[in-house]
Design a protein around this motif. Structure first.
Motif, PDB file in Angstrom:
ATOM      1  N   THR A 113       0.816  -1.214   0.000  1.00  0.00           N
ATOM      2  CA  THR A 113       0.000   0.000   0.000  1.00  0.00           C
ATOM      3  C   THR A 113       0.849   1.263   0.000  1.00  0.00           C
ATOM      4  OG1 THR A 113      -0.109  -0.112   2.417  1.00  0.00           O
ATOM      5  CG2 THR A 113      -1.905  -1.139   1.182  1.00  0.00           C
ATOM      6  N   ALA A 114       2.163   1.109   0.078  1.00  0.00           N
ATOM      7  CA  ALA A 114       3.072   2.258   0.034  1.00  0.00           C
ATOM      8  C   ALA A 114       3.889   2.193  -1.244  1.00  0.00           C
ATOM      9  CB  ALA A 114       3.990   2.261   1.252  1.00  0.00           C
ATOM     10  N   GLY A 115       3.868   3.269  -2.022  1.00  0.00           N
ATOM     11  CA  GLY A 115       4.594   3.309  -3.290  1.00  0.00           C
ATOM     12  C   GLY A 115       5.742   4.296  -3.235  1.00  0.00           C
ATOM     13  N   LEU A 116       6.731   4.087  -4.091  1.00  0.00           N
ATOM     14  CA  LEU A 116       7.924   4.938  -4.142  1.00  0.00           C
ATOM     15  C   LEU A 116       7.831   5.912  -5.309  1.00  0.00           C
ATOM     16  CD1 LEU A 116      10.597   2.170  -3.498  1.00  0.00           C
ATOM     17  CD2 LEU A 116       9.855   3.940  -1.893  1.00  0.00           C
ATOM     18  N   LYS A 117       8.193   7.168  -5.049  1.00  0.00           N
ATOM     19  CA  LYS A 117       8.222   8.176  -6.100  1.00  0.00           C
ATOM     20  C   LYS A 117       9.537   8.951  -6.115  1.00  0.00           C
ATOM     21  CE  LYS A 117       5.646  11.384  -3.122  1.00  0.00           C
ATOM     22  NZ  LYS A 117       4.450  12.272  -3.037  1.00  0.00           N
ATOM     23  N   GLY A 118      10.513   8.481  -5.335  1.00  0.00           N
ATOM     24  CA  GLY A 118      11.826   9.106  -5.286  1.00  0.00           C
ATOM     25  C   GLY A 118      12.769   8.286  -4.440  1.00  0.00           C
ATOM     26  N   GLY A 119      14.076   8.594  -4.509  1.00  0.00           N
ATOM     27  CA  GLY A 119      15.062   7.913  -3.691  1.00  0.00           C
ATOM     28  C   GLY A 119      15.504   6.581  -4.270  1.00  0.00           C
ATOM     29  N   ARG A 120      16.289   5.846  -3.449  1.00  0.00           N
ATOM     30  CA  ARG A 120      16.768   4.519  -3.833  1.00  0.00           C
ATOM     31  C   ARG A 120      16.483   3.560  -2.690  1.00  0.00           C
ATOM     32  NH1 ARG A 120      23.037   2.817  -4.613  1.00  0.00           N
ATOM     33  NH2 ARG A 120      22.886   2.976  -2.336  1.00  0.00           N
ATOM     34  N   TYR A 121      15.588   2.589  -2.941  1.00  0.00           N
ATOM     35  CA  TYR A 121      15.125   1.728  -1.855  1.00  0.00           C
ATOM     36  C   TYR A 121      15.014   0.278  -2.335  1.00  0.00           C
ATOM     37  CZ  TYR A 121      14.018   6.244   0.187  1.00  0.00           C
ATOM     38  OH  TYR A 121      14.112   7.512   0.669  1.00  0.00           O
ATOM     39  N   LEU A 122      14.935  -0.603  -1.346  1.00  0.00           N
ATOM     40  CA  LEU A 122      14.979  -2.033  -1.578  1.00  0.00           C
ATOM     41  C   LEU A 122      13.835  -2.722  -0.853  1.00  0.00           C
ATOM     42  CD1 LEU A 122      16.911  -4.632  -2.314  1.00  0.00           C
ATOM     43  CD2 LEU A 122      17.577  -4.412   0.092  1.00  0.00           C
ATOM     44  N   PHE A 123      13.299  -3.783  -1.444  1.00  0.00           N
ATOM     45  CA  PHE A 123      12.454  -4.709  -0.692  1.00  0.00           C
ATOM     46  C   PHE A 123      12.785  -6.123  -1.154  1.00  0.00           C
ATOM     47  CE2 PHE A 123       9.728  -4.979  -4.374  1.00  0.00           C
ATOM     48  CZ  PHE A 123       9.031  -6.165  -4.233  1.00  0.00           C
ATOM     49  N   GLU A 124      12.488  -7.106  -0.322  1.00  0.00           N
ATOM     50  CA  GLU A 124      12.921  -8.477  -0.602  1.00  0.00           C
ATOM     51  C   GLU A 124      11.892  -9.485  -0.112  1.00  0.00           C
ATOM     52  OE1 GLU A 124      16.631  -8.834   1.451  1.00  0.00           O
ATOM     53  OE2 GLU A 124      15.772  -8.287   3.378  1.00  0.00           O
ATOM     54  N   VAL A 125      11.967 -10.697  -0.682  1.00  0.00           N
ATOM     55  CA  VAL A 125      11.131 -11.812  -0.241  1.00  0.00           C
ATOM     56  C   VAL A 125      12.032 -13.024  -0.030  1.00  0.00           C
ATOM     57  CG1 VAL A 125       9.038 -11.005  -1.390  1.00  0.00           C
ATOM     58  CG2 VAL A 125      10.590 -12.536  -2.600  1.00  0.00           C
ATOM     59  N   LYS A 126      11.660 -13.821   0.958  1.00  0.00           N
ATOM     60  CA  LYS A 126      12.434 -15.022   1.301  1.00  0.00           C
ATOM     61  C   LYS A 126      11.519 -16.235   1.219  1.00  0.00           C
ATOM     62  CE  LYS A 126      15.509 -16.847   4.890  1.00  0.00           C
ATOM     63  NZ  LYS A 126      16.138 -16.542   6.212  1.00  0.00           N
ATOM     64  N   VAL A 127      11.990 -17.286   0.592  1.00  0.00           N
ATOM     65  CA  VAL A 127      11.211 -18.516   0.455  1.00  0.00           C
ATOM     66  C   VAL A 127      11.305 -19.297   1.758  1.00  0.00           C
ATOM     67  CG1 VAL A 127      10.917 -20.661  -0.823  1.00  0.00           C
ATOM     68  CG2 VAL A 127      11.633 -18.580  -2.025  1.00  0.00           C
ATOM     69  N   LEU A 128      10.166 -19.518   2.409  1.00  0.00           N
ATOM     70  CA  LEU A 128      10.127 -20.263   3.664  1.00  0.00           C
ATOM     71  C   LEU A 128       9.703 -21.709   3.471  1.00  0.00           C
ATOM     72  CD1 LEU A 128       8.460 -17.659   6.051  1.00  0.00           C
ATOM     73  CD2 LEU A 128      10.890 -18.014   5.594  1.00  0.00           C
ATOM     74  N   GLU A 129       8.859 -21.975   2.473  1.00  0.00           N
ATOM     75  CA  GLU A 129       8.329 -23.322   2.274  1.00  0.00           C
ATOM     76  C   GLU A 129       8.147 -23.568   0.789  1.00  0.00           C
ATOM     77  OE1 GLU A 129       4.608 -25.914   4.023  1.00  0.00           O
ATOM     78  OE2 GLU A 129       4.211 -23.909   3.260  1.00  0.00           O
TER      79      GLU A 129
END
Length: 534
Positions: free
Chosen positions: A21-37
């Protein structure tokens, strides 16, 4: 946050999609996902012939786009098949020679760089377990000035989405996560309900119509009109097929090749049981099932009247002129695009004729040729009528054959707050349906016809007699068995005349062609042991 897909009724074969629900419109940012199963083949048992693949796609999309990356040009990203998702297409990514194995503890990270001073401004990059894969990819021009929201697609795996520090797989350089983004670099979606109702309720619309006479053409315009005021999600067998296509399946005629999905119960049994807990507006486009009172009642009980406005839209009679005009425009556009492609192909010089037979045209000359051919395209009235009156596919034909006598128009007593008759009025619609059912009774093949007990007994008796006749015919044609059943030549009853005991000489024997079958007492013996049907 844990991301867990649904697996019941074959949904494990389909992509699940989530968007932040939060979007980026500037800067340099990261998000990640990890496989649990990761669900293995052994967990499905031997009964399952088709085991769902493990797949993860990660990237960014706009707030009003599809949840599925690749379904339109408003989403970008990467997937574990080794594809770059860009401009609505999936292509092999440069720098990645193979698929990314989906294993437990795998961490996929996407970095979005919107810093104007950076040499990699307006790019997005993929990292696998903290290591860069491929080069930074350029964002399309149309997305550079719009907020981009983290988006994840996955199937047959359980994921953990991380938007906070520290990163689960640190990068070779420092980079902040979405949770640590500056306020001016983030745009957060409103929590207000996406609805066009003044009381804040969502709306569920049941589309009631026959899959003929321009219904689908009208529904396209109707859904566009509704989407302008609030976002609606379609629930239908067609939307399930589209979902399967986005998940990597291609239909084989009316089937997808997945037993659970081809049974056709996914929409009602699973999706409708989950949909009411999602705060969205829905359009139930099950034609012609929405005409069945039992189907409507089972669907209405799912959508509580306290949280949903339940509306029925009835389309019976003749399609309005606006629908016909829209259909005419769409058909004309399709034909013009086809003609333009044919002209381009025909005017393209061949490498075999050295430019003599088909000399190359300048861009201006080619454009003039294309425009001339496009302007000559017309849509005859018969073609427009045939396009509006869609051919009913085998699935709908079988459904209609089983239930057309049970079709009814909804009423407020069933629980609808509003019933709209958008083509003909209420009385005319009832007459239209009555007339259509009467026509179907004359032409429709009855699929569920069941013979009574009397018919079954008579059929059994006939089969017994017929089997005896066949055995007698076989015995007569066998010389050995024939001698045992052959009798002295006798005349049939009514033709004894002056012959003693009915025995006749060889010269006076009656041939099979001379026997009157109506005077025979036994069809299996014309007097000599020979059956009438020998």
């Amino acid at each position: 946050r844990l991301l867990i897909p649904l697996n019941d009724e074959g949904l494990g074969h389909l992509f699940a999609g989530v968007r932040a629900t939060a979007g980026l419109k500037g800067g340099r940012y990261l998000f990640e996902v990890k496989v649990l199963e990761v669900r293995r083949a052994a967990e499905y048992g031997r009964r399952h012939k088709n085991i769902p693949k493990h797949l993860v796609a990660i990237g960014f999309s706009t707030s009003d786009s599809s949840l599925f990356l690749g379904d339109g040009e408003e989403g970008v990203g990467f997937d574990t098949e080794g594809c770059l998702i860009l401009n609505g297409q999936k292509n092999w990514m440069e720098g990645l020679n193979d698929r990314i194995p989906v294993e437990r503890q795998l961490v996929l990270s996407v970095l979005l760089n919107l810093v104007p001073e950076s040499p990699n401004c307006h790019t997005f990059s993929l990292f696998v377990n903290g290591k860069r894969v491929g080069r930074p990819q350029q964002l399309p021009e149309a997305l550079r000035e719009r907020p981009l929201y983290p988006t994840v697609n996955f199937k047959n795996v359980t994921l953990h989405a991380n938007f906070t520090a520290p990163a689960m797989a640190p990068l070779p350089f420092k980079c902040r996560t979405l949770h640590d983004a500056a306020q001016e670099d983030v745009e957060v979606l409103s929590n207000a309900p996406d609805t066009n109702q003044p009381d804040g309720r969502h709306e569920v619309i049941f589309l009631i119509g026959l899959p003929t006479n321009g219904t689908h053409a009208f529904l396209e315009e109707f859904q566009k009109e509704k989407q302008a005021s609030a976002r609606f999600t379609e629930l239908s067998a067609a939307s399930m097929k589209h979902w399967a296509k986005l998940s990597g399946f291609w239909s084989r005629g009316d089937e997808l090749g997945i037993e659970e999905l081809d049974r056709g119960n996914v929409t009602q049994n699973v999706v409708q049981s989950i949909a009411p807990f999602v705060e969205q507006n829905f359009i139930i486009k099950e034609l012609p099932k929405n005409f069945l009172p039992d189907f409507r009642q089972s669907s209405l009980t799912v959508f509580d009247a306290g949280r949903f406005k339940r509306t029925a839209v009835v389309m019976l009679g003749s399609a309005p002129e606006s629908t016909r005009a829209a259909a005419r425009t769409k058909l004309l556009k399709e034909r013009q695009e086809k003609v333009a492609a044919e002209v381009k192909r025909a005017k393209r010089p061949s490498k075999w004729d050295n430019g003599d037979a088909n000399p190359a045209l300048s861009p201006e000359e080619l454009e003039a040729e294309i425009q001339k051919a496009v302007d000559a395209v017309e849509v005859p009235e018969d073609d427009e009528k045939a396009w509006l009156e869609e051919v009913i596919d085998a699935q709908h034909e079988n459904e209609l054959a089983r239930c057309f006598e049970k079709l009814t128009i909804p009423s407020e007593e069933e629980g609808f707050q509003e019933i709209c008759f958008v083509w003909d009025g209420e009385e005319e619609s009832h007459e239209d349906l009555k007339q259509w059912i009467a026509e179907k009774k004359l032409l429709q093949r009855v699929q569920d016809l069941r013979p009574p007990v009397w018919f079954k007994e008579k059929l059994r008796e006939w089969q017994t007699v017929l089997s005896k006749w066949k055995r007698r015919q076989e015995d007569w044609q066998d010389p050995v068995k024939r001698r045992r059943i052959e009798k002295p030549k006798l005349l049939p009853v009514g033709m004894l005349g002056g012959h003693e005991n009915g025995v006749v000489d060889e010269a006076e024997q009656l041939s099979l062609e001379e026997v009157d079958p109506w005077k025979l007492l036994d069809l299996m013996d014309i007097g000599s042991g020979e059956p009438l049907f020998s």
